[in-house]
Design a protein around this motif. Structure first.
Motif, PDB file in Angstrom:
ATOM      1  N   VAL A 118       0.824  -1.214   0.000  1.00 36.24           N
ATOM      2  CA  VAL A 118       0.000   0.000   0.000  1.00 36.24           C
ATOM      3  C   VAL A 118       0.856   1.261   0.000  1.00 36.24           C
ATOM      4  O   VAL A 118       0.454   2.291  -0.569  1.00 36.24           O
ATOM      5  CB  VAL A 118      -0.998   0.018   1.183  1.00 36.24           C
ATOM      6  CG1 VAL A 118      -1.977  -1.139   1.080  1.00 36.24           C
ATOM      7  CG2 VAL A 118      -0.294   0.014   2.525  1.00 36.24           C
ATOM      8  N   LEU A 119       2.044   1.206   0.598  1.00 39.01           N
ATOM      9  CA  LEU A 119       2.924   2.375   0.552  1.00 39.01           C
ATOM     10  C   LEU A 119       3.455   2.617  -0.858  1.00 39.01           C
ATOM     11  O   LEU A 119       3.651   3.766  -1.273  1.00 39.01           O
ATOM     12  CB  LEU A 119       4.087   2.214   1.531  1.00 39.01           C
ATOM     13  CG  LEU A 119       3.801   2.520   2.998  1.00 39.01           C
ATOM     14  CD1 LEU A 119       5.076   2.399   3.819  1.00 39.01           C
ATOM     15  CD2 LEU A 119       3.206   3.919   3.171  1.00 39.01           C
ATOM     16  N   THR A 120       3.694   1.540  -1.597  1.00 39.82           N
ATOM     17  CA  THR A 120       4.108   1.701  -2.992  1.00 39.82           C
ATOM     18  C   THR A 120       3.026   2.441  -3.779  1.00 39.82           C
ATOM     19  O   THR A 120       3.315   3.361  -4.553  1.00 39.82           O
ATOM     20  CB  THR A 120       4.387   0.327  -3.628  1.00 39.82           C
ATOM     21  OG1 THR A 120       5.414  -0.330  -2.886  1.00 39.82           O
ATOM     22  CG2 THR A 120       4.835   0.472  -5.072  1.00 39.82           C
ATOM     23  N   LEU A 121       1.769   2.054  -3.588  1.00 39.30           N
ATOM     24  CA  LEU A 121       0.656   2.758  -4.230  1.00 39.30           C
ATOM     25  C   LEU A 121       0.584   4.208  -3.767  1.00 39.30           C
ATOM     26  O   LEU A 121       0.433   5.128  -4.582  1.00 39.30           O
ATOM     27  CB  LEU A 121      -0.667   2.054  -3.913  1.00 39.30           C
ATOM     28  CG  LEU A 121      -0.913   0.675  -4.515  1.00 39.30           C
ATOM     29  CD1 LEU A 121      -2.242   0.136  -4.016  1.00 39.30           C
ATOM     30  CD2 LEU A 121      -0.905   0.755  -6.034  1.00 39.30           C
ATOM     31  N   TYR A 122       0.684   4.419  -2.473  1.00 40.21           N
ATOM     32  CA  TYR A 122       0.562   5.758  -1.899  1.00 40.21           C
ATOM     33  C   TYR A 122       1.654   6.692  -2.435  1.00 40.21           C
ATOM     34  O   TYR A 122       1.375   7.818  -2.869  1.00 40.21           O
ATOM     35  CB  TYR A 122       0.638   5.658  -0.373  1.00 40.21           C
ATOM     36  CG  TYR A 122       0.810   6.987   0.313  1.00 40.21           C
ATOM     37  CD1 TYR A 122      -0.269   7.843   0.501  1.00 40.21           C
ATOM     38  CD2 TYR A 122       2.070   7.387   0.764  1.00 40.21           C
ATOM     39  CE1 TYR A 122      -0.095   9.082   1.120  1.00 40.21           C
ATOM     40  CE2 TYR A 122       2.252   8.603   1.382  1.00 40.21           C
ATOM     41  CZ  TYR A 122       1.158   9.451   1.553  1.00 40.21           C
ATOM     42  OH  TYR A 122       1.340  10.671   2.158  1.00 40.21           O
TER      43      TYR A 122
END
Length: 472
Positions: free
Chosen positions: A304-308
Motif C-alpha cells: 500500500v505504501l508503494t501505491l501511496y
C-alpha cells in the motif's frame, strides 16, 4: 537424536564467548553458501515486479496475464515446501538442496531466454519448484550445522537479515536493471547467483538426514500440497480480480477442505508428514502465528505504501525504491543486534516486543496525507517498523526450532518457511485489495493501515499469552 553427519556441530560453539559466538572460517563459508541461496530466493520475490510492464510488451502478455508471472512462482514455491522439507529429512537435505539449486539456476536461464509467454511461465514455475527445495533444506542445514544457542541465533540473524534485504534490494535493483538492460537482466541476475553458489556448496555442506528411514506419508503429501496450491492460487488471483470470481471461490473452498483432510490423515498416519504433537507445542504453534502475522502484515504495508508514494505523492519508481532502500539498510542493523537481544531477553520476549513495535510504528502511518512531508514520515516509519519486523522474523525462527530434535528439524523449518511463504502471499489479497478497490485511494490506504495495526498488536498480545510458560 543424532543425525548421520560428522559435522553436526560448529567448532565455534566450543570457543565462543558466552552470548558472542565466534565462527570458524569453515562456519563462515557454510553460512555464506546457505545465506546466499536464501538471498537469491528472496530477491526473486521482488526483482521482477517493476519489470512486468516491459515483460508484457516484449512477450505479448496482456495486463490480466501478468499476474501469472508472480503466481507461477508462488504456487510451487509455497505448495511444495512442507513436502520437500520432509523429503530432505528422509533422503538427504544436502542432496535436495543441491538439486534445488541446479533446478533454480536452469529455470532462471530458461526465463532469461524465454521466447513466448509459455516458456517464460514454465521457467517461473520451475524456479518456484527449485525454491521450494532450497528454502526448507537450507534452513534445516543451518539449524543442524549450528548448535542451538548463541551460534544458531547468530546464524539465523544473518539469514533473516539477508532474507529481508534480498526482498528490498530486489525492488530497487529491478527498476535499475530494467531501465538499463531490459527485463531479461532481472532473470539473468538470478542465474548468476545460482552459478556462484552451486559450485561451492558440495564441498562445504554436510549431508544430514534422519537416522531411520520411515515411509513417506503419501496421502499427507498429496492433501497438504494440493491444499496449499489451491489456497495460494485463490489468494494470489483474488489480489488482482477480487474474491467474487467462481474459480477463486472454488479454489479457496478446495484448499480449506484439503487442509482439513490433511489434519485427519495426519492424525491416523503411522509416519505423518507433520507431527500433530509438534503442532501442539506452544513454541511451534504460537511462534508460527507470530511469523505469519509479521510477514503478511509487513508485505501489505509495503504494497500500500508503494501505491501511496506513486499514486498520491507522485514519486517515481526510482524514488519509491529509495524509500525501501533505506528500509533495507536499517534491516541490516536490526539483523546485527537481534541475536544479542534474543540472548539477553529470550526469543519469546523478543518476538512479542518486535510485534508490538511493528504495530505501533505502523499506526504512525495513519498520519499520512497529501503533503510532501508525508514521504519523510513514510520513510522513517516503514524503516523503523522493518527493524522490528526483522526482530520478529529471527525470533520466531528461533522460537519454532528451539528444543526440536535434529531428526525433525526439516519438519520444523518446513513449517517456518511455509509460514513465511503463505504470509507473503496472504496479506495483499486479504487487506491490500481494500486500498485498490476504494473510491478514495488515501481513505483506502488509511483503512488498510488501521486493520494492519490492529492485527499486529492483537497478535503480539495473543502470542505473549500463548508463550508465557515456554522457556525460549
Amino acid at each position: 537424536m543424532a543425525i548421520d553427519t560428522t559435522t553436526q556441530t560448529s567448532p565455534a560453539a566450543d570457543t565462543a564467548a558466552p552470548g558472542i559466538p565466534r565462527l570458524s572460517t569453515r562456519d563462515k563459508l557454510v553460512l555464506f553458501v546457505l545465506c546466499a541461496a536464501q538471498f537469491m530466493v528472496a530477491l526473486d520475490f521482488s526483482v521482477l515486479n517493476v519489470a512486468l510492464p516491459d515483460l508484457g510488451r516484449d512477450l505479448g502478455m496482456n495486463t490480466s496475464a501478468l499476474q501469472w508471472a508472480v503466481t507461477a512462482f508462488a504456487l510451487p514455491s509455497g505448495g511444495f515446501l512442507l513436502l520437500f522439507g520432509r523429503v530432505g529429512d528422509l533422503f538427504g537435505r544436502r542432496r535436495l538442496f543441491l538439486a534445488g539449486l541446479a533446478l533454480f539456476g536452469a529455470a532462471s536461464l530458461l526465463s532469461t531466454l524465454a521466447w513466448d509467454p509459455a516458456s517464460f511461465l514454465a521457467g517461473r514455475a520451475l524456479q518456484g519448484l527449485g525454491a521450494a527445495a532450497i528454502v526448507p533444506t537450507g534452513m534445516s542445514l543451518l539449524t543442524t550445522t549450528f548448535p542451538e544457542g548463541p551460534a544458531r541465533d547468530r546464524a539465523l540473524g544473518i539469514s533473516g537479515t539477508l532474507l529481508s534485504l534480498g526482498f528490498t534490494i530486489g525492488m530497487v535493483a529491478g527498476g535499475t536493471l530494467t531501465d538499463t538492460f531490459g527485463w531479461r537482466s532481472t532473470m539473468a541476475l538470478l542465474t548468476l547467483f545460482a552459478l556462484i553458489v552451486l559450485p561451492l556448496a558440495p564441498g562445504l555442506l554436510p549431508e544430514s538426514r534422519t537416522p531411520d528411514r520411515p515411509r513417506l506419508d503419501v496421502p499427507g503429501a498429496i492433501t497438504v500440497t494440493t491444499g496449499l496450491l489451491s489456497l495460494i492460487y485463490a489468494l494470489s488471483t483474488a489480489a488482482d480480480h477480487g474474491f467474487g470470481r467462481a474459480d477463486v471461490l472454488a479454489a479457496l473452498a478446495a484448499g480449506l477442505l484439503l487442509l482439513a483432510a490433511f489434519v485427519l490423515v495426519e492424525s491416523r498416519s503411522a509416519a505423518p508428514l507433520v507431527s500433530l504433537p509438534m503442532l501442539r507445542r506452544r513454541t511451534v504453534a504460537w511462534g508460527n502465528i507470530g511469523g505469519l502475522v509479521t510477514f503478511s502484515m509487513m508485505s501489505t504495508i509495503v504494497f500500500v505504501l508503494t501505491l501511496y508514494l506513486q499514486e498520491i505523492l507522485g514519486l517515481s519508481a526510482f524514488e519509491t525504491g529509495l524509500v525501501f532502500g533505506f528500509q533495507g539498510l536499517l534491516s541490516v542493523v536490526a539483523g546485527t543486534f537481534a541475536p544479542k537481544v534474543i540472548g539477553r531477553l529470550g526469543a519469546r520476549r523478543t518476538l512479542v516486543g518486535s510485534l508490538a513495535g511493528q504495530g505501533a510504528l505502523t499506526a504512525s502511518l495513519l498520519l499520512l496525507n497529501t503533503h510532501v512531508w508525508s514521504a519523510w514520515l513514510a520513510t522513517a516509519a516503514v524503516a523503523l517498523a522493518s527493524m522490528c519486523h526483522l526482530g520478529a522474523i529471527i525470533s520466531y525462527g528461533v522460537t519454532v526450532t528451539s528444543g526440536v530434535p535434529d531428526a525433525e528439524q526439516g519438519l520444523a523449518t518446513g513449517l517456518v518457511t511455509s509460514t513465511q511463504q503463505v504470509g507473503i502471499t496472504v496479506g495483499i489479497p486479504l487487506l491490500g485489495v481494500l486500498a485498490t478497490t476504494s473510491g478514495d485511494l488515501l481513505s483506502g490506504v488509511h483503512t488498510v493501515i488501521a486493520l494492519d495495526t490492529a492485527i499486529v498488536l492483537g497478535a503480539a498480545l495473543l502470542t505473549g499469552l500463548g508463550l508465557r510458560r515456554s522457556r525460549v
